[in-house]
Write an enzyme that holds these catalytic residues in place. Structure first.
Site, mmCIF file in Angstrom:
data_model
loop_
_atom_site.group_PDB
_atom_site.id
_atom_site.type_symbol
_atom_site.label_atom_id
_atom_site.label_comp_id
_atom_site.label_asym_id
_atom_site.label_seq_id
_atom_site.Cartn_x
_atom_site.Cartn_y
_atom_site.Cartn_z
ATOM 1 N N ARG A 57 14.775 -5.859 -0.111
ATOM 2 C CA ARG A 57 13.737 -4.987 -0.499
ATOM 3 C C ARG A 57 14.365 -4.446 -1.839
ATOM 4 O O ARG A 57 15.595 -4.390 -2.051
ATOM 5 C CB ARG A 57 13.775 -3.620 0.304
ATOM 6 C CG ARG A 57 12.961 -3.680 1.681
ATOM 7 C CD ARG A 57 13.101 -2.540 2.491
ATOM 8 N NE ARG A 57 12.305 -2.454 3.593
ATOM 9 C CZ ARG A 57 12.925 -3.031 4.597
ATOM 10 N NH1 ARG A 57 14.219 -2.976 4.715
ATOM 11 N NH2 ARG A 57 12.380 -3.285 5.967
ATOM 12 N N LYS B 118 15.646 1.789 3.859
ATOM 13 C CA LYS B 118 14.490 2.137 4.654
ATOM 14 C C LYS B 118 14.755 2.221 6.165
ATOM 15 O O LYS B 118 14.276 3.316 6.834
ATOM 16 C CB LYS B 118 13.475 1.078 4.630
ATOM 17 C CG LYS B 118 11.852 1.317 5.310
ATOM 18 C CD LYS B 118 10.905 0.137 5.185
ATOM 19 C CE LYS B 118 9.852 0.515 6.122
ATOM 20 N NZ LYS B 118 8.618 -0.430 5.852
ATOM 21 N N HIS C 15 7.481 -6.298 -3.663
ATOM 22 C CA HIS C 15 7.587 -6.956 -2.384
ATOM 23 C C HIS C 15 7.393 -8.539 -2.500
ATOM 24 O O HIS C 15 7.632 -9.259 -1.505
ATOM 25 C CB HIS C 15 6.552 -6.483 -1.314
ATOM 26 C CG HIS C 15 6.983 -5.350 -0.469
ATOM 27 N ND1 HIS C 15 7.717 -5.253 0.502
ATOM 28 C CD2 HIS C 15 6.675 -4.033 -0.796
ATOM 29 C CE1 HIS C 15 7.954 -4.287 0.974
ATOM 30 N NE2 HIS C 15 7.322 -3.162 0.374
ATOM 31 N N ARG D 237 10.507 -10.461 -1.609
ATOM 32 C CA ARG D 237 10.840 -10.471 -0.169
ATOM 33 C C ARG D 237 9.976 -11.552 0.440
ATOM 34 O O ARG D 237 10.225 -12.443 1.383
ATOM 35 C CB ARG D 237 10.778 -9.152 0.433
ATOM 36 C CG ARG D 237 11.207 -9.056 1.663
ATOM 37 C CD ARG D 237 11.510 -7.537 1.944
ATOM 38 N NE ARG D 237 11.213 -6.933 3.392
ATOM 39 C CZ ARG D 237 12.496 -7.196 3.953
ATOM 40 N NH1 ARG D 237 13.799 -7.254 3.577
ATOM 41 N NH2 ARG D 237 12.356 -6.658 5.283
ATOM 42 N N HIS E 156 11.762 -6.798 11.672
ATOM 43 C CA HIS E 156 10.366 -6.536 12.061
ATOM 44 C C HIS E 156 10.642 -6.296 13.557
ATOM 45 O O HIS E 156 11.214 -6.952 14.450
ATOM 46 C CB HIS E 156 9.466 -7.612 11.592
ATOM 47 C CG HIS E 156 9.003 -7.596 10.219
ATOM 48 N ND1 HIS E 156 8.498 -8.579 9.808
ATOM 49 C CD2 HIS E 156 8.988 -6.494 9.225
ATOM 50 C CE1 HIS E 156 8.456 -8.552 8.196
ATOM 51 N NE2 HIS E 156 8.782 -7.071 8.184
ATOM 52 N N TYR F 156 3.282 -10.786 7.192
ATOM 53 C CA TYR F 156 3.931 -10.273 6.176
ATOM 54 C C TYR F 156 4.090 -11.388 5.299
ATOM 55 O O TYR F 156 3.800 -11.319 4.105
ATOM 56 C CB TYR F 156 5.190 -9.676 6.641
ATOM 57 C CG TYR F 156 5.995 -9.145 5.410
ATOM 58 C CD1 TYR F 156 5.624 -7.874 4.679
ATOM 59 C CD2 TYR F 156 7.147 -9.763 4.848
ATOM 60 C CE1 TYR F 156 6.338 -7.468 3.867
ATOM 61 C CE2 TYR F 156 7.957 -9.141 3.836
ATOM 62 C CZ TYR F 156 7.344 -7.911 3.309
ATOM 63 O OH TYR F 156 8.019 -7.562 2.362
#
Length: 178
Positions: free
Chosen positions: A31, A55, A120, A123, A146, A155
């Protein structure tokens, strides 16, 4: 793939820091908030980097890819260990902001007619290309932390790719049997 290389080349021609930020992001899948915290000492002569993800709070080890290592080595030459890798020109020894990283990537995307590029994107680019090369969604799920593979596939845009392919391949014409 060509587009990724084009963006990298464009950033390299403009600003070495921005180029290395892009390369670092697409080769680690981290990230942006975690990438911006790195200092020179975290990567100098290292085969892997260690972070506590902002996160999730989880401690993680990320190997440095063999194509990324020489880019880092050249970039940090002459830099002090305490310096941030992606230093802000406006503040002594502070990293660029998340907003600045977004602006850099967004502007590079716009140059190639791509909208919707953000922090993002690095990533997701890492994940998409890793999946295309390995077809290993389980490992990607673990790398991304995840909860479910379906989240990972959505994603990185694989679900959309598969849906597009299925819809484009649909036919109601009779197939000739040979």
């Amino acid at each position: 793939m060509d587009l990724v290389l084009d963006v990298a080349d464009y950033l390299k021609s403009k600003n070495e820091r921005d180029y290395v930020l892009f390369i670092f992001g697409i080769y680690t899948g981290l990230r942006i908030s975690d990438i911006l915290k790195f200092r020179v000492r975290d990567v100098r002569d290292k085969d892997a980097v260690y972070i506590r993800e902002k996160k999730t709070g989880k401690e993680k080890r990320f190997p440095l890819n063999h194509e990324l290592k020489p880019v880092i080595r050249d970039y940090i030459q002459g830099k002090e260990d305490f310096e941030y890798l992606f230093k802000s020109p406006n503040f002594p020894n502070r990293p660029i902001s998340r907003q600045q990283a977004y602006n850099i990537l967004s502007e590079a995307g716009a140059r190639f007619g791509i909208s919707g590029i953000g922090t993002h994107t690095l990533r997701k680019t890492f994940g998409y290309h890793m999946y295309q090369q390995t077809h290993d969604a389980v490992t990607l799920k673990e790398i991304f932390n995840h909860a479910d593979i379906s989240i990972t596939l959505r994603y990185i845009g694989i679900n959309q790719d598969n849906k597009d392919k299925a819809i484009k391949g649909l036919t109601f014409k009779k197939r000739k049997h040979g």
